[in-house]
Scaffold this motif. Structure first.
Motif, short mmCIF file in Angstrom:
data_model
loop_
_atom_site.label_atom_id
_atom_site.label_comp_id
_atom_site.label_asym_id
_atom_site.label_seq_id
_atom_site.Cartn_x
_atom_site.Cartn_y
_atom_site.Cartn_z
N THR A 143 0.85 -1.20 0.00
CA THR A 143 0.00 0.00 0.00
C THR A 143 0.88 1.24 0.00
N LEU A 144 0.26 2.37 -0.39
CA LEU A 144 0.95 3.66 -0.30
C LEU A 144 0.50 4.33 1.00
N GLN A 145 1.45 4.84 1.77
CA GLN A 145 1.12 5.46 3.05
C GLN A 145 1.78 6.83 3.15
N TYR A 146 1.06 7.76 3.80
CA TYR A 146 1.66 9.08 3.99
C TYR A 146 2.82 8.99 4.96
N ASN A 147 3.93 9.61 4.62
CA ASN A 147 5.08 9.63 5.49
C ASN A 147 5.15 11.00 6.17
N GLU A 148 5.12 10.98 7.50
CA GLU A 148 5.01 12.25 8.25
C GLU A 148 6.24 13.13 8.07
N ASP A 149 7.42 12.53 8.01
CA ASP A 149 8.64 13.32 7.83
C ASP A 149 8.62 14.06 6.50
N VAL A 150 8.21 13.36 5.46
CA VAL A 150 8.16 13.99 4.14
C VAL A 150 7.13 15.11 4.13
N LYS A 151 5.99 14.85 4.76
CA LYS A 151 4.95 15.88 4.88
C LYS A 151 5.54 17.15 5.50
N ARG A 152 6.25 16.98 6.62
CA ARG A 152 6.85 18.12 7.29
C ARG A 152 7.87 18.82 6.38
N ASP A 153 8.70 18.04 5.71
CA ASP A 153 9.70 18.63 4.81
C ASP A 153 9.03 19.46 3.72
N LEU A 154 7.94 18.94 3.18
CA LEU A 154 7.23 19.66 2.12
C LEU A 154 6.68 20.98 2.65
N GLU A 155 6.08 20.93 3.84
CA GLU A 155 5.54 22.16 4.43
C GLU A 155 6.66 23.18 4.63
N HIS A 156 7.79 22.73 5.17
CA HIS A 156 8.94 23.64 5.36
C HIS A 156 9.40 24.25 4.05
N PHE A 157 9.47 23.41 3.02
CA PHE A 157 9.94 23.87 1.71
C PHE A 157 9.14 25.09 1.27
N PHE A 158 7.83 25.02 1.43
CA PHE A 158 6.98 26.12 0.94
C PHE A 158 7.01 27.32 1.89
N VAL A 159 7.03 27.04 3.20
CA VAL A 159 7.12 28.15 4.16
C VAL A 159 8.40 28.94 3.91
N ALA A 160 9.51 28.24 3.76
CA ALA A 160 10.80 28.92 3.58
C ALA A 160 10.78 29.80 2.33
N ARG A 161 9.97 29.44 1.34
CA ARG A 161 9.90 30.22 0.09
C ARG A 161 8.69 31.16 0.06
N HIS A 162 8.04 31.31 1.22
CA HIS A 162 6.86 32.18 1.33
C HIS A 162 5.83 31.85 0.26
N ARG A 163 5.65 30.58 0.03
CA ARG A 163 4.65 30.19 -0.95
C ARG A 163 3.64 29.25 -0.30
N VAL A 164 2.43 29.23 -0.86
CA VAL A 164 1.40 28.32 -0.35
C VAL A 164 1.56 26.97 -1.05
N MET A 165 1.51 25.91 -0.27
CA MET A 165 1.68 24.58 -0.87
C MET A 165 0.42 24.19 -1.65
N PRO A 166 0.57 23.86 -2.92
CA PRO A 166 -0.61 23.38 -3.67
C PRO A 166 -1.11 22.09 -3.06
#
Lengths: 409, 409
Positions: free
Chosen positions: B89-112
């Motif tokens: 199965t495919l499962q959400y990975n919490e670490d990746v989720k956090r990394d993605l959120e950081h990526f967009f925050v750091a660039r002052h952009r809203v995550m699609p």
């Protein structure tokens, strides 16, 4: 669904340095005649991996084109694998045998024993003549699927494909291009182009769009495959021109150096160049075009400061006061090289290609372009990104494009 | 048997203009560490064709490396296909989720919204961090087989592979290169080289040989993967040198322009060039090498006769009596461009690159090279074959090689 699969056979393809040039050629040609490609594979000179690819792709495609592995040695396993995959025997073909014998007699050479293997043809296969080498190709039907076996060397493969395979594909499946427009642009980043162009071309589902892009050059290709597309394509092209016209340098897919050459011929003007950081790439590109001697007089590659002064004629104090990478030096380079060569126009490039040589004030990628056409002159400043090769390529694109715009006015 | 399979995922790879650069990169790197490649495939952004490739290759390989199709859109099907192929199965990975959120925050952009899809990881998969873009890679084991999923853009794929995948591959399967010799040669046709070299290297079954060849340049690479090879490699290289030494310009795989640059630095000599038919390619190649400004002063691209006279200083009557393509003009170009630039050495090229401009006396491909080093001079005549690009490339190879020989004396 009509789909083709391409398989290249040859162990060298799996090693560094040998890439599958046949796939690139064939996918272009299939695109032209409207046959979609489902996948591309390369395998070594071994029967089992090839058989596994054949077995896995056969159920879903209508055409399988194989290149390579048709020669006379033990290593050449394509025919054996195909015969086994289709459950057919290999049989000697008398015509091919005779052709092979003639080939060697005509060249006063003795035919090696193993050469006759090339006359083995899977039962039911039709022979494709090889006018360049000795290995014949094969085309054969099996359960509504077409198998095409072509020799590996491109100089043998390409004429065989063009003369003997393409007509057959066109007859059976082809949907030739009815109308096409091939825009080429520079001076616009891919992401900006995407945002501007996608909403336009996405309205036309029946027009196929291909975007090819590298820093400094974007191609936008629209293809329609029947009469009904023609009107839509014309409207779409009008919209593209209205929105992006400023960046378009060709609508026929011509490279920028060819377009600049065309404009120079049209205006009966000659050109000379003075290059620092591009080191000859600009004149190399101008002279890539056969017949460029009509308008391109030549140039100076002035890599050292001394050569900018002595060979091009830039006043020493300009370089001393402003530095070699400066608008003043770019202007002087263009003005003086034009006079030296007695040309009607001139281009100059001076900048920092990297990886070394950058400073905080003048970082790697900073480039000045100077252009003179008759009495008109322009100096432009650019900050390019990427490695040495990318900076140098983008510099020549920018230089050619400034000249193009001035010649188009 | 240890073998890897490479699969690129992306519909663009099946169209003209987009070729699979990742396969070229990866097969080189796998070669380096001694993992043989069984095959290479490219498929579109569709689950079924990818699944079919996976099913067909999985039984026989130990490593499957996939590139592309890891992005956030519906089109990005790689993870879905792999999960289905492995029955996971495919499962959400919490670490990746956090990394993605950081990526967009750091660039002052809203995550699609769809971006979170990139956090879906097949059960049991280990995340590979992406320090350049947003799509993480994945590495996972299944039944003694290693699956590696990497992003498609080379600038994301390459560092991820180097930093996070290569160490793992080396640890599990690697047989790094123990000794290697990379000969480069010019001035000898491939068929002649083959006849001379094959009987030598075929004696050494444990040394892997790769021959790469194009008109004007041949590479011969010998690779040994353990201590036992070292002695044999040394003997083999001695034999190669004895038989072919005259044509070898590098034993370290360096291009000819780098080798010439090295010799110029060593002898503290500067160089200038005068180019007619090569139109700047020679100086472009010299300046491909970072730091070449130490020895390369610059050159003149004298495409017109007038520029040969006025810009380089060839006496008018030499061109009028002998023609622009003649040994006398080649000699005068080299001699005068050396003086003009105040250089210690000079190279000149004049010839007929084609396709037009050939005559019975002076056919397309006829090229004269002039070389001056201090007081020594040489003029050489060549007849090259091939298209405009091939003639121009071979001309620069010949020019650089004559200079190299004079500098090596």
């Amino acid at each position: 669904m009509l789909r083709a699969y391409l398989i290249a056979i040859g162990s060298e393809l799996l090693y560094p340095g040998h890439d599958d040039a046949n796939a690139i050629y064939l996918k272009n040609r299939l695109f032209e005649i409207g046959i979609p490609v489902e996948g591309i594979s390369a395998v070594g000179d071994e029967e089992m991996p090839l058989m596994r690819v054949l077995e896995s792709v056969a159920p879903t495609v209508r055409v399988i084109i194989m290149t390579g592995g048709l020669g006379p040695t033990e290593d050449d396993i394509t025919k054996k694998a195909v015969a086994r995959h289709l459950n057919r025997t290999l049989q000697y073909n008398e015509d091919v045998k005779r052709d092979l014998e003639h080939f060697f007699v005509a060249r006063h050479r003795v035919m090696p024993d193993n050469c006759l293997r090339q006359a083995l043809i899977p039962q039911g296969g039709k022979v494709l003549k090889n006018h360049v080498g000795t290995a014949p190709g094969i085309i054969m039907d099996d359960k509504n699927r077409l198998y095409v076996l072509l020799p590996g060397p491109p100089r043998e493969m390409q004429p065989m494909f063009e003369e003997q395979v393409l007509p057959e594909l066109l007859k059976r499946f082809g949907k030739p291009v009815f109308c096409r427009k091939h825009f080429r642009m520079t001076g616009i980043p891919e992401s900006v182009l995407d945002q501007a162009a996608a909403p336009l071309y996405q309205k036309y589902a029946d027009i196929q769009t291909t975007v090819l892009s590298r820093p400094g050059d974007i191609e936008l290709i629209f293809t329609g495959r029947d009469e009904d597309c023609a009107g839509g394509l014309e409207v779409l092209c009008g919209e593209i021109r209205a929105k992006l016209g400023d960046f378009i340098y060709s609508e026929q897919g011509a490279p920028l150096e060819e377009e600049v050459g065309r404009l120079l011929v049209q205006r009966r003007l000659t050109l000379s160049t003075a290059e620092s950081c591009t080191g000859g790439l600009l004149s190399k590109r101008m002279t890539d075009i056969p017949g460029s001697s009509v308008y391109f007089l030549g140039g100076v590659v002035c890599y050292s400061n001394e050569s900018k002064i002595a060979q091009v004629g830039v006043p020493r104090d300009i370089i001393e006061r402003h530095g070699a990478v400066s608008p003043a030096t770019a202007a002087a380079l263009a003005a003086t090289v034009k006079i030296r060569f007695g040309a009607d126009s001139a281009l100059s490039v001076t900048g920092i290609a990297g990886p070394g040589g950058g400073t905080t004030d003048k970082p790697v990628g900073l480039v000045y372009i100077g252009v003179v056409v008759g009495e008109r002159r322009e100096i432009k400043k650019y900050q390019f990104f990427g490695d040495r090769e990318m900076v140098r390529y983008q510099s020549t694109q920018a230089a050619l494009d400034v000249l193009r715009r001035m010649l188009s006015d």
